[in-house]
Motif scaffolding. Structure first.
Motif, short mmCIF file in Angstrom:
data_model
loop_
_atom_site.label_atom_id
_atom_site.label_comp_id
_atom_site.label_asym_id
_atom_site.label_seq_id
_atom_site.Cartn_x
_atom_site.Cartn_y
_atom_site.Cartn_z
N GLN A 115 63.42 -43.56 -44.87
CA GLN A 115 62.17 -43.17 -44.23
C GLN A 115 62.47 -42.05 -43.23
N VAL A 117 61.31 -40.06 -39.70
CA VAL A 117 60.56 -40.26 -38.46
C VAL A 117 60.50 -38.94 -37.70
N ASP A 123 55.78 -41.87 -38.58
CA ASP A 123 56.27 -41.57 -39.93
C ASP A 123 56.05 -40.10 -40.22
N ASN A 125 56.66 -38.64 -43.10
CA ASN A 125 56.13 -38.53 -44.45
C ASN A 125 56.40 -37.15 -45.04
#
Length: 152
Positions: A115, A117, A123, A125
């Motif tokens: 993931q 950050v 997030d 993304n």
């Protein structure tokens, strides 16, 4: 360092990992470091898919590194300019710590894999503009392991 830097990196010089084979400038080092980290994190996420791996970009943080500089007069002047810039534009270590703690504690429940950050702990993304091949990622991983074992 920002995600925009990571997104803008087109390619890493895979023949000069560690920057030891030929001279490199600060810009190449500044943009290559997050790419190396990204490839290492991707490798770890692939090797250990049951774990949630978080690659964070905290942004420009006022660490105080320019406040107590020793050296020649010109270096003292340059560090003074940088210390003013960090006071104006960088986040404090306390704010950065709060944002990164928020990111660690608010990872998507039961999320696994890699993931991303962003600076405020949300997030990101995002993915880098250049997606590395499996072989390129392995080459960086092997370099990382070799360099880490050499230091031990």
């Amino acid at each position: 360092m920002s995600w925009e830097v990571l997104k803008s990196v087109e390619r890493v010089d895979f023949e000069n990992l560690g920057f030891g084979k030929k001279p490199t400038g600060m810009e190449e080092r500044r943009t290559s470091a997050p790419s190396y980290t990204n490839m290492i994190m991707k490798h770890l996420a692939k090797e250990h898919p049951q774990i949630s791996w978080v690659h964070a970009m905290p942004g420009f943080v006022n660490t105080g590194m320019f406040y107590h500089v020793k050296g020649s007069w010109w270096f003292w002047i340059v560090s003074g300019i940088f210390s003013i810039m960090t006071k104006l534009f960088a986040s404090s270590p306390e704010d950065c710590g709060e944002h990164m703690t928020y990111a660690m504690l608010h990872v998507t429940p039961k999320a696994t894999g890699l993931q991303f950050v962003a600076q405020k702990g949300d997030d990101a993304n995002r993915q880098p503009k250049y997606n590395y091949t499996e072989e390129e990622g392995e080459k960086v991983w092997e370099h990382f392991v070799e360099a880490a074992l050499h230091k031990v």
